[in-house]
Design a protein around this motif. Sequence first.
Motif, PDB file in Angstrom:
ATOM      1  N   THR A   1       0.747  -1.209  -0.031  1.00  0.00           N
ATOM      2  CA  THR A   1       0.004   0.121  -0.176  1.00  0.00           C
ATOM      3  C   THR A   1       0.807   1.166   0.076  1.00  0.00           C
ATOM      4  O   THR A   1       1.690   1.323   0.739  1.00  0.00           O
ATOM      5  N   PHE A   2       0.573   2.126  -0.658  1.00  0.00           N
ATOM      6  CA  PHE A   2       1.353   3.513  -0.914  1.00  0.00           C
ATOM      7  C   PHE A   2       0.395   4.341  -0.060  1.00  0.00           C
ATOM      8  O   PHE A   2      -0.518   4.929  -0.899  1.00  0.00           O
ATOM      9  N   ILE A   3       0.755   5.097   0.798  1.00  0.00           N
ATOM     10  CA  ILE A   3       0.122   6.193   1.744  1.00  0.00           C
ATOM     11  C   ILE A   3       0.663   7.385   1.230  1.00  0.00           C
ATOM     12  O   ILE A   3       1.979   7.670   1.134  1.00  0.00           O
ATOM     13  N   VAL A   4      -0.199   8.447   0.964  1.00  0.00           N
ATOM     14  CA  VAL A   4       0.301   9.779   0.699  1.00  0.00           C
ATOM     15  C   VAL A   4       0.658  10.392   2.090  1.00  0.00           C
ATOM     16  O   VAL A   4      -0.194  10.541   3.008  1.00  0.00           O
ATOM     17  N   GLU A   5       1.848  10.433   2.434  1.00  0.00           N
ATOM     18  CA  GLU A   5       2.328  11.069   3.624  1.00  0.00           C
ATOM     19  C   GLU A   5       2.558  12.685   3.415  1.00  0.00           C
ATOM     20  O   GLU A   5       2.660  13.333   4.417  1.00  0.00           O
ATOM     21  N   VAL A   6       3.057  13.153   2.327  1.00  0.00           N
ATOM     22  CA  VAL A   6       3.406  14.691   2.086  1.00  0.00           C
ATOM     23  C   VAL A   6       2.801  14.891   0.701  1.00  0.00           C
ATOM     24  O   VAL A   6       2.653  14.163  -0.092  1.00  0.00           O
ATOM     25  N   ALA A   7       2.410  16.272   0.693  1.00  0.00           N
ATOM     26  CA  ALA A   7       2.064  16.699  -0.527  1.00  0.00           C
ATOM     27  C   ALA A   7       2.283  18.408  -0.637  1.00  0.00           C
ATOM     28  O   ALA A   7       1.785  18.765   0.377  1.00  0.00           O
ATOM     29  N   ASN A   8       3.022  18.814  -1.411  1.00  0.00           N
ATOM     30  CA  ASN A   8       3.377  20.335  -1.495  1.00  0.00           C
ATOM     31  C   ASN A   8       2.126  20.966  -1.970  1.00  0.00           C
ATOM     32  O   ASN A   8       1.270  20.601  -2.717  1.00  0.00           O
ATOM     33  N   ARG A   9       2.140  22.399  -1.825  1.00  0.00           N
ATOM     34  CA  ARG A   9       1.232  23.369  -2.354  1.00  0.00           C
ATOM     35  C   ARG A   9       0.723  23.109  -3.729  1.00  0.00           C
ATOM     36  O   ARG A   9      -0.255  23.226  -4.012  1.00  0.00           O
ATOM     37  N   LYS A  10       1.719  22.947  -4.486  1.00  0.00           N
ATOM     38  CA  LYS A  10       1.547  23.018  -6.033  1.00  0.00           C
ATOM     39  C   LYS A  10       0.814  21.529  -6.214  1.00  0.00           C
ATOM     40  O   LYS A  10      -0.129  21.502  -7.260  1.00  0.00           O
TER      41      LYS A  10
END
Length: 85
Positions: A1-10
């Motif tokens: 499973t690939f968890i979204v841990e970070v996402a930048n503003r863009k």
Amino acid sequence: TFIVEVANRKQLELWHRPAEEIIGLPLFSVFPELASTDFKKILSEVRNRAERYVGTDVPVLFFRNNQLEQAWFDFTYEPVPDGAG
């Protein structure tokens, strides 16, 4: 499973999603339209081989603005080791 841990503003702007809708969730639950693409294979290979992957001008179909849209992306997936290596 690939968890979204970070996402930048863009990324959040591109996805038209607030962070609270994606952070901590499985990537392919947030973007089920990507599950049948090569992204799952690419991510698995990056994790299993511990080698980076560079994609250039990659066409991607995903839901944005309540419709399926195609966009082209340049991206790099790079392994980030955890405590287990």
